[in-house]
Design an enzyme around this catalytic site. Structure first.
Site, PDB file in Angstrom:
ATOM      1  N   CYS A 194      10.441  -0.453  -5.706  1.00 57.79           N
ATOM      2  CA  CYS A 194      10.430   0.616  -4.490  1.00 57.79           C
ATOM      3  C   CYS A 194      10.968  -0.196  -3.144  1.00 57.79           C
ATOM      4  O   CYS A 194      11.183   0.564  -2.217  1.00 57.79           O
ATOM      5  CB  CYS A 194       9.537   1.341  -4.128  1.00 57.79           C
ATOM      6  SG  CYS A 194       8.025   0.326  -3.575  1.00 57.79           S
ATOM      7  N   GLN A 252       3.604   8.648  -8.910  1.00 59.37           N
ATOM      8  CA  GLN A 252       4.947   8.913  -8.438  1.00 59.37           C
ATOM      9  C   GLN A 252       4.637  10.455  -7.794  1.00 59.37           C
ATOM     10  O   GLN A 252       4.202  11.496  -8.744  1.00 59.37           O
ATOM     11  CB  GLN A 252       5.984   8.973  -9.324  1.00 59.37           C
ATOM     12  CG  GLN A 252       6.226   7.447  -9.924  1.00 59.37           C
ATOM     13  CD  GLN A 252       7.078   6.833  -8.743  1.00 59.37           C
ATOM     14  OE1 GLN A 252       7.300   7.062  -7.736  1.00 59.37           O
ATOM     15  NE2 GLN A 252       7.147   5.321  -8.956  1.00 59.37           N
ATOM     16  N   ASP A 280       6.302  -2.741 -12.417  1.00 62.61           N
ATOM     17  CA  ASP A 280       6.629  -2.010 -11.167  1.00 62.61           C
ATOM     18  C   ASP A 280       5.555  -2.335 -10.075  1.00 62.61           C
ATOM     19  O   ASP A 280       4.649  -1.567 -10.026  1.00 62.61           O
ATOM     20  CB  ASP A 280       6.235  -0.517 -11.631  1.00 62.61           C
ATOM     21  CG  ASP A 280       6.732   0.379 -10.774  1.00 62.61           C
ATOM     22  OD1 ASP A 280       7.431   0.086  -9.550  1.00 62.61           O
ATOM     23  OD2 ASP A 280       6.608   1.636 -10.752  1.00 62.61           O
ATOM     24  N   GLU A 317      -3.539  -4.318 -14.839  1.00 56.66           N
ATOM     25  CA  GLU A 317      -3.613  -3.680 -13.261  1.00 56.66           C
ATOM     26  C   GLU A 317      -4.839  -4.209 -12.711  1.00 56.66           C
ATOM     27  O   GLU A 317      -5.778  -4.609 -13.578  1.00 56.66           O
ATOM     28  CB  GLU A 317      -3.768  -2.106 -13.491  1.00 56.66           C
ATOM     29  CG  GLU A 317      -4.364  -1.319 -12.285  1.00 56.66           C
ATOM     30  CD  GLU A 317      -3.158  -1.682 -11.092  1.00 56.66           C
ATOM     31  OE1 GLU A 317      -3.635  -1.967 -10.253  1.00 56.66           O
ATOM     32  OE2 GLU A 317      -1.921  -1.160 -11.446  1.00 56.66           O
TER      33      GLU A 317
END
Length: 186
Positions: free
Chosen positions: A143, A16, A116, A66
């Site tokens: 987002c 971020q 996310d 991930e």
């Protein structure tokens, strides 16, 4: 830095860029998770481990997933750098299935899943994996409100209820926001 934690991030890891609002974003996610210290959390699309590390203070264990190898290295290094001992990170292709990594590593079932994903949202196979695990709570950070709405609809059609959603203005005077949504199992 985000909050009291410091991070090292390689070129292929996500971070971020607005760290002040990033802290507000993570605090919102932590509030929605309402963790009591005993829970097991899965952090999907964990990147450099920032969310995993941030929530680690309030849960028993965090397992990050991930697909980018460099990000997994960053996450492990960031946990060590911050003195965090209750996080573990695994390479998993979140466009196929992360359940093989769960089974191969005997990871306990999650009490909370925090996801996310990138702007494109979650792959339907990732949604299917979440539904198979049946976590009591899902905290969905996004987002892109459009892909988040699509994914939330799939989760709600399969037995979850959208409880609340809060936008966080990541870049004032632009259209960029992050939405944090809480879903609970019916």
């Amino acid at each position: 830095s985000i909050g009291r934690y410091k991070f090292r991030v390689s070129a292929n890891s996500f971070f971020q860029t607005n760290t002040l609002q990033g802290e507000l974003l993570y605090e919102t996610a932590l509030e929605f998770a309402d963790a009591n210290g005993d829970g097991v959390v899965y952090d999907l699309f964990c990147g450099a481990g920032t969310i995993s590390i941030y929530v680690s203070q309030r849960v028993k264990e965090v397992y990050g997933f991930e697909s980018v190898e460099a990000a997994i290295e960053d996450a492990n290094n960031n946990s060590s750098f911050n003195g965090i001992n209750n996080t573990r990170f695994f390479k998993a292709d979140l466009n196929k299935s992360f359940l093989p990594a769960v089974r191969e590593n005997s990871i306990p079932r999650p009490d909370i899943i925090i996801t996310d994903p990138p702007r494109s949202g979650m792959n339907p196979k990732t949604v299917e994996d979440i539904l198979r695990l049946e976590p009591p709570k899902i905290v969905y950070i996004s987002c892109n409100p459009a892909t988040q709405a699509r994914d939330v609809q799939m989760l709600c059609e399969a037995g979850y209820r959208l409880v609340k959603i809060t936008p966080v203005d990541m870049f004032p005077h632009t259209y960029h926001i992050e939405n944090v949504a809480l879903l609970v199992k019916n």
